[in-house]
Design an enzyme around this catalytic site. Structure first.
Site, short mmCIF file in Angstrom:
data_model
loop_
_atom_site.label_atom_id
_atom_site.label_comp_id
_atom_site.label_asym_id
_atom_site.label_seq_id
_atom_site.Cartn_x
_atom_site.Cartn_y
_atom_site.Cartn_z
N GLU A 1 1.29 6.27 0.15
CA GLU A 1 0.78 7.32 1.23
C GLU A 1 1.75 7.86 2.10
OE1 GLU A 1 -2.18 5.10 3.45
OE2 GLU A 1 -3.56 5.00 1.89
N GLU B 1 -6.75 4.67 -4.35
CA GLU B 1 -6.93 3.39 -3.48
C GLU B 1 -8.38 3.77 -2.66
OE1 GLU B 1 -3.72 1.69 -0.96
OE2 GLU B 1 -5.19 1.75 0.53
#
Ligand code: IDC
Length: 430
Positions: free
Chosen positions: A297, A384
């Site tokens: 991320e 995710e």
């Protein structure tokens, strides 16, 4: 078979609704060839012949085979919603007082197995249920083990092979059929290594029907790969390697996740990332099991251009050793800005772009970013997600999660659940 098998009277009416009332022993995704192969075993085995009386007793020295019934229920699971269909096919083997096993009934035709092969191109989920008296446990276990070994021998990756990304943005298997990645992510390998093992992964594969494990290699948090001493780093690598080996043994896909987070910009530890991925790809480059996720991320003020330049270098390094592998690329703002990525994709093939959501926090706004990306033809992958708030804690929002799941399934988008740990937080699976 660690778990008790299910018992109910052999005379029960085996309708799908009856079967639903019981905890069905779910083996794994099973393509029909594998079932046929297993049933072939029955056919070829000299003393255990379908439709002919045969003796388990002679074959295995089992004396108690009274009342064994084996039921196979198959759930046809298409890759996309419109293919999804449920049906229960069953084959019942029973034994008489002499311990002879014979076929009592099936809902296939006499040559039923060829009827199943009508669905040849689809995946099936196979359940095994044993009926009969408790006395029959031994023989049920033998039958269960036969199935088990057939499946271990020919599992998910053997069946689907090298995955790739099609020109229309779907993950497809070696036969160009759409393949939906469904998996669970570990927590930080440095913090929860105890769940990285064959037994745990096998349970997840067989009971949750997942096909993929994601191994989260934290980079910068306390204990992270780039901020640890050499000993800790070696431990993380050992844990990662054992996770990869376990997935290979279980014939599952495995995502090696370079889990950047507080380090915001993947360029910060780019050199370490390059040597890390070189190490993994040079060891496992020939294994179709592995997918490479190169930056979990990106966040803060990291721009898409910065991510792109990092990605091109890492992708090229990986592909020196693993030319066909899928690489998963994170997008700006904690892997949410897939719309931005879709306006300027990376000039490499076989890439997936991550979209991460936490259902209680992210709703229509993020869904519309996803829609923009899909409209622009970007291959989106949810490497995710959680059904809690983005903190990983707070409320669980199943309504929002259902909406997300519907959207993902309709679009054939794969997803990985966060996380496999018993941490005291709402998103922990255990
Ligand atoms: C969270 C963990 C939590 C940990 C925190 C910081 O659940 O135990 O303390 O990270 O390391 C993400 C991240 C993922 C987060 C998760 C939940 O990729 O690492 O895990 N999350 O906050 N993005 C959005 C949410």
């Amino acid at each position: 078979y660690q778990q008790p098998l299910i018992w109910f009277p052999a005379e029960s009416c085996l309708t799908p609704s009856v079967l639903k009332r019981f905890r069905i022993y779910s083996l794994t995704h099973l393509k029909i060839e594998k079932l046929l192969r297993t049933l072939d075993y029955f056919n070829q085995s000299p003393s255990l012949v379908l439709r002919q009386r045969s003796s388990l007793h002679n074959l295995y020295g089992v004396t108690d085979v009274a009342g064994v019934v084996l039921v196979v229920s198959l759930q046809l699971v298409g890759s996309l919603n419109d293919l999804t269909d449920n049906r229960v096919l069953y084959i019942i083997l029973n034994s008489n007082d002499n311990g002879l096993v014979h076929l009592v009934a099936d809902n296939l035709t006499c040559t039923g197995l060829s009827q199943i092969s009508l669905f040849h191109n689809h995946s099936f989920r196979c359940h095994l249920v044993c009926l009969g008296s408790q006395n029959s446990l031994n023989s049920c276990n033998i039958l269960a083990n036969l199935f088990d070994s057939a499946i271990e021998a020919a599992g998910i990756v053997s069946e689907h092979g090298q995955l790739s990304v099609s020109s229309s943005g779907f993950v497809v298997d070696k036969n160009q059929s759409v393949f939906q990645i469904q998996g669970i992510s570990t927590h930080n390998l440095a913090w929860y290594p105890e769940y990285v093992n064959v037994d745990t992964f096998r349970k997840l594969r067989d009971e949750f029907n997942i096909n993929t494990i994601r191994l989260a290699m934290y980079t910068a948090e306390d204990g992270g790969y780039c901020v640890s001493d050499d000993t800790a780093r070696q431990q993380m690598l050992a844990c990662l390697t054992s996770g990869i080996e376990a997935a290979i043994q279980l014939d599952m896909y495995v995502i090696v996740d370079w889990h950047i987070l507080s380090d915001s910009n993947p360029n910060l530890y780019k050199e370490t990332a390059l040597s890390f991925f070189e190490r993994i790809a040079s060891t496992y480059g020939d294994k179709p099991n592995i997918l490479y996720e190169i930056c979990n991320e990106p966040n803060g003020d990291t721009s898409w251009d910065e991510i792109k330049s990092y990605s091109v270098d890492v992708i090229d390094r990986i592909r020196m050793y693993a030319p066909q592998s899928i690489v998963i690329v994170g997008t700006p703002t904690w892997s949410q800005d897939v719309d931005i990525a879709s306006s300027s994709p990376i000039e490499r093939t076989n890439l997936l772009y991550s979209l991460h959501f936490y259902a209680a926090t992210h709703k229509e706004d993020l869904q519309s970013k996803m829609q923009t990306a899909l409209t622009n033809g970007l291959p989106v992958f949810v490497s995710e997600f959680g059904i809690t708030e983005a903190s990983g804690n707070g409320i669980v929002d199943t309504t929002s999660a259902d909406t997300w799941m519907k959207l993902l399934n309709e679009n054939g988008i794969g997803y990985i659940y966060w996380n496999l740990s018993n941490k005291d937080e709402a998103c922990a699976l255990l």
